[in-house]
Design a protein around this motif. Structure first.
Motif, PDB file in Angstrom:
ATOM      1  N   ALA A  96      43.535  23.250  42.176  1.00 24.79           N
ATOM      2  CA  ALA A  96      42.783  24.724  41.998  1.00 24.79           C
ATOM      3  C   ALA A  96      43.804  25.937  41.553  1.00 24.79           C
ATOM      4  N   THR A  97      44.979  25.427  42.117  1.00 24.69           N
ATOM      5  CA  THR A  97      45.909  26.822  41.788  1.00 24.69           C
ATOM      6  C   THR A  97      46.423  26.844  40.471  1.00 24.69           C
ATOM      7  N   VAL A  98      46.584  25.911  39.725  1.00 21.35           N
ATOM      8  CA  VAL A  98      47.037  25.831  38.393  1.00 21.35           C
ATOM      9  C   VAL A  98      45.797  26.275  37.542  1.00 21.35           C
ATOM     10  N   LEU A  99      44.374  26.234  37.842  1.00 24.40           N
ATOM     11  CA  LEU A  99      43.385  26.544  37.193  1.00 24.40           C
ATOM     12  C   LEU A  99      43.316  27.872  37.189  1.00 24.40           C
ATOM     13  N   ASN A 100      43.311  28.522  38.365  1.00 26.15           N
ATOM     14  CA  ASN A 100      43.153  29.839  38.923  1.00 26.15           C
ATOM     15  C   ASN A 100      44.416  31.037  38.048  1.00 26.15           C
ATOM     16  N   GLY A 101      45.573  30.089  38.166  1.00 24.03           N
ATOM     17  CA  GLY A 101      46.714  30.750  37.674  1.00 24.03           C
ATOM     18  C   GLY A 101      46.464  30.998  35.847  1.00 24.03           C
ATOM     19  N   LEU A 102      45.873  29.958  35.315  1.00 25.01           N
ATOM     20  CA  LEU A 102      45.760  30.043  33.706  1.00 25.01           C
ATOM     21  C   LEU A 102      44.509  30.973  33.664  1.00 25.01           C
ATOM     22  N   GLU A 106      45.235  34.509  31.233  1.00 25.51           N
ATOM     23  CA  GLU A 106      44.346  34.431  29.930  1.00 25.51           C
ATOM     24  C   GLU A 106      43.584  36.024  30.091  1.00 25.51           C
ATOM     25  N   ILE A 107      43.170  36.065  31.105  1.00 28.56           N
ATOM     26  CA  ILE A 107      42.201  37.387  31.606  1.00 28.56           C
ATOM     27  C   ILE A 107      43.447  38.704  31.132  1.00 28.56           C
ATOM     28  N   TYR A 108      44.392  38.645  31.564  1.00 28.66           N
ATOM     29  CA  TYR A 108      45.569  39.488  31.538  1.00 28.66           C
ATOM     30  C   TYR A 108      45.691  39.718  29.834  1.00 28.66           C
ATOM     31  N   ARG A 109      45.888  38.586  29.249  1.00 29.75           N
ATOM     32  CA  ARG A 109      46.282  38.535  27.683  1.00 29.75           C
ATOM     33  C   ARG A 109      45.247  39.439  27.026  1.00 29.75           C
ATOM     34  N   ILE A 110      43.792  39.362  27.728  1.00 25.83           N
ATOM     35  CA  ILE A 110      42.767  39.793  26.786  1.00 25.83           C
ATOM     36  C   ILE A 110      42.875  41.429  27.246  1.00 25.83           C
ATOM     37  N   ASP A 111      43.277  41.751  28.318  1.00 24.75           N
ATOM     38  CA  ASP A 111      43.165  43.066  29.032  1.00 24.75           C
ATOM     39  C   ASP A 111      44.168  43.925  28.112  1.00 24.75           C
ATOM     40  N   LEU A 112      45.484  43.038  27.847  1.00 19.57           N
ATOM     41  CA  LEU A 112      46.548  43.830  26.855  1.00 19.57           C
ATOM     42  C   LEU A 112      46.014  43.999  25.474  1.00 19.57           C
ATOM     43  N   LEU A 114      42.781  44.624  24.797  1.00 22.29           N
ATOM     44  CA  LEU A 114      41.830  45.770  24.582  1.00 22.29           C
ATOM     45  C   LEU A 114      42.410  47.057  25.210  1.00 22.29           C
ATOM     46  N   GLY A 115      43.537  47.112  25.613  1.00 22.18           N
ATOM     47  CA  GLY A 115      44.302  48.112  26.283  1.00 22.18           C
ATOM     48  C   GLY A 115      43.547  48.807  27.786  1.00 22.18           C
ATOM     49  N   ASN A 116      43.097  47.830  28.253  1.00 20.48           N
ATOM     50  CA  ASN A 116      42.775  47.957  29.936  1.00 20.48           C
ATOM     51  C   ASN A 116      43.938  47.871  30.566  1.00 20.48           C
ATOM     52  N   GLU A 117      43.872  49.220  31.487  1.00 17.67           N
ATOM     53  CA  GLU A 117      45.060  49.422  32.258  1.00 17.67           C
ATOM     54  C   GLU A 117      44.484  49.774  33.776  1.00 17.67           C
ATOM     55  N   GLY A 118      45.250  49.698  34.957  1.00 18.31           N
ATOM     56  CA  GLY A 118      44.982  50.166  36.183  1.00 18.31           C
ATOM     57  C   GLY A 118      43.660  49.257  36.772  1.00 18.31           C
ATOM     58  N   ALA A 123      42.441  41.796  35.020  1.00 20.58           N
ATOM     59  CA  ALA A 123      43.165  40.923  35.589  1.00 20.58           C
ATOM     60  C   ALA A 123      43.716  41.233  36.857  1.00 20.58           C
ATOM     61  N   ASN A 124      43.458  42.686  36.996  1.00 19.36           N
ATOM     62  CA  ASN A 124      43.937  43.187  38.196  1.00 19.36           C
ATOM     63  C   ASN A 124      43.057  42.979  39.447  1.00 19.36           C
ATOM     64  N   LYS A 125      41.554  43.005  39.155  1.00 22.18           N
ATOM     65  CA  LYS A 125      40.578  42.740  39.870  1.00 22.18           C
ATOM     66  C   LYS A 125      40.614  41.360  40.249  1.00 22.18           C
ATOM     67  N   GLN A 126      41.116  40.420  39.107  1.00 18.42           N
ATOM     68  CA  GLN A 126      41.035  38.968  39.409  1.00 18.42           C
ATOM     69  C   GLN A 126      41.943  38.707  40.564  1.00 18.42           C
ATOM     70  N   ILE A 127      43.036  39.315  40.217  1.00 18.94           N
ATOM     71  CA  ILE A 127      44.040  38.926  41.449  1.00 18.94           C
ATOM     72  C   ILE A 127      43.753  39.501  42.631  1.00 18.94           C
ATOM     73  N   ALA A 128      42.989  40.652  42.935  1.00 19.69           N
ATOM     74  CA  ALA A 128      42.689  41.067  44.071  1.00 19.69           C
ATOM     75  C   ALA A 128      41.507  40.001  44.639  1.00 19.69           C
ATOM     76  N   TRP A 129      40.632  39.673  43.925  1.00 19.76           N
ATOM     77  CA  TRP A 129      39.492  38.681  44.386  1.00 19.76           C
ATOM     78  C   TRP A 129      40.101  37.150  44.687  1.00 19.76           C
ATOM     79  N   THR A 130      41.243  36.933  44.001  1.00 22.26           N
ATOM     80  CA  THR A 130      41.939  35.700  44.329  1.00 22.26           C
ATOM     81  C   THR A 130      42.822  35.698  45.441  1.00 22.26           C
TER      82      THR A 130
END
Length: 465
Positions: A96-102, A106-112, A114-118, A123-130
């Motif tokens: 479960a840990t490695v799936l969550n981390g992958l 990938e979400i962080y990669r797509i944010d980069l 698209l220029g999403n920040e803050g 990715a930031n929301k996903q980390i908080a939810w994690t």
């Protein structure tokens, strides 16, 4: 001739005084888990580094430090299990840990891209939810000391599931997202209560089927060499089918409706061992598909996009097959070994972070990467089913099988839709896709499987010494 005696690793009846002696619980499984967690966290950190090098060309320590905090939370669950669940399965938490981390990488990669920040960055929301999901998993393992406590509240869990399903339909509370009314909003927080409802339903189904197993499995008339249930015993499957159809009709959520009915059907088959229930259930699924395709425009559109995706009318139409085709092109672009993390173009596919994260990972990790991810899911589901088969009581068996099948069916519905094996339904890929409610629910499922595996190994059995 003396009767055979079942061996028992946990308890032994020794000497003439007949005292029970508790065997020492080995920590070997927890040590294996720790090693695998270190490997899993290493893979997650390496994925983030590769994303940063591929997109930015430099390594930014900020995201790595935040994910380091998540590693601390995972290790906290590991430490807690050494005390409250020392004999739990050693593979579930690392997988479960490695799936969550992958997924985060990938979400962080797509944010980069698209220029999403803050806080706009998913990715930031996903980390908080994690972090919240890991906290829920920690609480589940610590507070639930034995699965039979859940069986006492069978009908309460059924009521909770119904309430959770109704919440999105309440005016002022439920909101519509992408045509589906499955979300509730409290302030700035949005949540999908149906994700938690699937856990409550699994507990309710397990408790209910244990109580009604004899009438559902023993009574009926034989036809073509198969025993079919009486008309009066069709009530439960018809009620669940109607509930699933209500989710499809009123909440416009095809995937969740299929998930609920598939969960009940599998648990019903495991409880009774009667293939006739499967035939009846599949017949109801076929009937529901025909009716939904005939009378619901959005379901008809998804079927049309599936079997004629490359038709220009479907491709260019509103809500058409553009997303599906772009995902297929992305998978094809990845080839066998992929473009590499940070080197593909997953952002051109709509909703690449959630519904289509499998297509995003397939483009950058290739067929080999998708095969590895599917093997991780297979391992996770296989361990859950193994826990169910090893159960000493019917409730534990059904609950473990139900929770495991929830993950398996959700993977099939989502990944099959992305790869055009079945019509697209809109569910999230467990642990990988962006979505806080799904992440919390799946981590709670993992925690319940860990609790089940520890409790089953601690069941007392006696031997003559």
């Amino acid at each position: 001739m003396s009767a055979p005696v079942t061996p028992a690793p946990d308890f032994a009846l020794t000497g003439s005084i007949g005292k029970l002696k508790r065997a020492k619980v080995p920590q070997r499984m927890r040590n294996v888990e720790l090693v695998l967690l270190i490997v899993a966290c290493g893979i997650n950190v390496g994925s983030l580094v590769l994303v940063q090098l591929g997109v930015l060309g430099v390594v930014d320590g900020g995201p790595l430090a935040i994910c380091g905090l998540l590693t601390v939370l995972v290790l906290a669950i590991h430490v807690a299990m050494r005390f409250v669940a020392p004999q739990a399965d050693a593979l579930i938490l690392p997988v479960a840990t490695v799936l969550n981390g992958l997924g985060i990488a990938e979400i962080y990669r797509i944010d980069l891209a698209l220029g999403n920040e803050g806080w706009d960055a998913l990715a930031n929301k996903q980390i908080a939810w994690t972090a919240l999901a890991l906290g829920a998993a920690f609480a589940t393992i610590v507070l639930i000391r034995h699965q039979r406590v859940l069986q006492r509240y069978t009908y309460i869990f059924g009521l909770v599931a119904v309430i959770l399903l109704i919440l999105p339909m309440i005016p002022g509370l439920g909101i519509e997202v992408n045509g589906a009314r499955v979300w509730i909003q409290i302030g700035t927080l949005t949540f999908q209560p149906g994700e938690i409802a699937k856990i409550a339903l699994a507990i309710f189904f397990a408790g209910y089927l244990v109580q009604r197993r004899e009438s559902l499995s023993m009574v009926g008339k034989s036809f073509l060499g198969m025993r079919f249930p009486r008309g009066r015993d069709l009530g439960p499957i018809l009620v669940v089918w109607a509930m699933s159809m209500a989710v499809i009709v009123f909440q416009r959520d095809l995937g969740t409706g299929l998930l609920y009915f598939g969960l009940f059907l599998v648990m019903l088959y495991v409880a009774t061992g009667r293939g006739s229930w499967v035939i009846l259930g599949l017949s109801l699924v076929g009937l529901g598909a025909v009716l939904a395709n005939q009378f619901l425009d959005y379901v008809h559109g998804r079927f049309a996009n599936w079997y004629d995706a490359f038709n220009p009318e479907n491709f260019n139409g509103y809500g058409g097959s553009y997303q599906l085709v772009q995902g297929l092109f992305g998978l094809a672009h990845g080839g066998v070994i992929g473009t590499g993390l940070g080197e593909g173009l997953p952002e051109v596919t709509p909703v690449a972070q959630s519904d289509y994260i499998i297509a995003s990972l397939g483009e950058e990790l290739g067929l080999a990467g998708i095969f590895a991810i599917l093997c991780l899911y297979l391992l996770l589901v296989g361990r859950g089913l193994r826990i169910g088969f090893a159960g000493h009581d019917d409730f534990s068996k059904l609950l473990a099988v139900g929770l495991s099948f929830t993950i398996a069916l959700q993977c099939f519905i989502v990944i099959g839709g992305v790869m055009r094996v079945i019509p697209l339904t809109g569910l999230t890929t467990p642990f990988l896709a962006a979505g806080g409610s799904s992440l919390v629910a799946n981590w709670m499922i993992a925690a319940l499987l860990l609790r089940l595996s520890d409790s089953l190994r601690n069941e007392p059995r006696l031997v003559v010494g």
